[in-house]
Design an enzyme around this catalytic site. Sequence first.
Site, PDB file in Angstrom:
ATOM      1  N   ASP A 169      -0.062   5.054   0.809  1.00  0.00           N
ATOM      2  CA  ASP A 169      -0.221   6.079   1.837  1.00  0.00           C
ATOM      3  C   ASP A 169      -0.113   5.493   3.238  1.00  0.00           C
ATOM      4  OD1 ASP A 169      -0.638   7.747  -0.272  1.00  0.00           O
ATOM      5  OD2 ASP A 169      -2.785   8.031   0.081  1.00  0.00           O
ATOM      6  N   ASP A 194       0.861  -1.176   0.000  1.00  0.00           N
ATOM      7  CA  ASP A 194       0.000   0.000   0.000  1.00  0.00           C
ATOM      8  C   ASP A 194       0.902   1.231   0.000  1.00  0.00           C
ATOM      9  OD1 ASP A 194      -2.376   1.643   0.443  1.00  0.00           O
ATOM     10  OD2 ASP A 194      -1.671   1.811   2.513  1.00  0.00           O
TER      11      ASP A 194
END
Length: 270
Positions: free
Chosen positions: A21, A19
Amino acid sequence: MSEYTLTAGTGNTSAAFFDLDRTLISGSSAFTLAIEARRAGLVPTRQFAKDATGAALFKLFGASDNTTDEVRKRILGAVEGMERDGLVALNAEVLPKLIDRVRPEAKRLVDRHRRAGRDCFIVSAAPQEIVEPLATALGMTGGIGTRSVVVDGVYTGELDGPFCYGTGKVDAMKELAEWNGYDLEQSYAYSDSASDLPMLEAVGHPVAVNPDAALERRARADGWPIVIFSQRTKSMLRRTLSGIAATGIGVAGFAAGRTIGRPPQRRFRR
């Protein structure tokens, strides 16, 4: 419609999916993109304020299945009517800022996976035009981002492929795995948010990174490793957590951060 292509792997049979952020980088890539788009005159001040508020609320309260539509509308709405060349040109300003926010522990982790013979990918709801160049700059195999339909050089606000959020990340990962021959049971996934539970459940080696409360509960219940990375902008080290272990894929494994509650039998395999 823009052409949807899959990133070719290197012949490896497993991969590591990150991922973006608050996992690979500290903070929000969407906020950084919005600031630069406003400075370039691509986003009106009113739209910038709306997007910034939405990003802030998402960061504070997270997301659930009920908010997926809102997240999709926010991501696609942010580029609707924007010229693709203008968005791509923002990389000159956006990428250096995102690279500066890459967590050192995360970069070392990517390098460890590469040396172990795994292809590495960013998987993010952020626009593909941002995700792919960032992955390339970090020496990763590729990036899986949200693709939008482009007509006459302008974004229409419609999806062109899976929306890379929630279960949409899994759809994109499975498509990529089938294309490149990855065994997801032998693959790894990293995220900070319970919204990425589908992504984490799709692989044999899920890892929670600075997890939110819901993800931490799930990780502890299922014995998933919990890795605490520091941030460049502020500390997120949870000094009150007990049972810090230097086993498995934690400090002893590759010195990428602190690991909590890690079963010793599921080691980072080379």
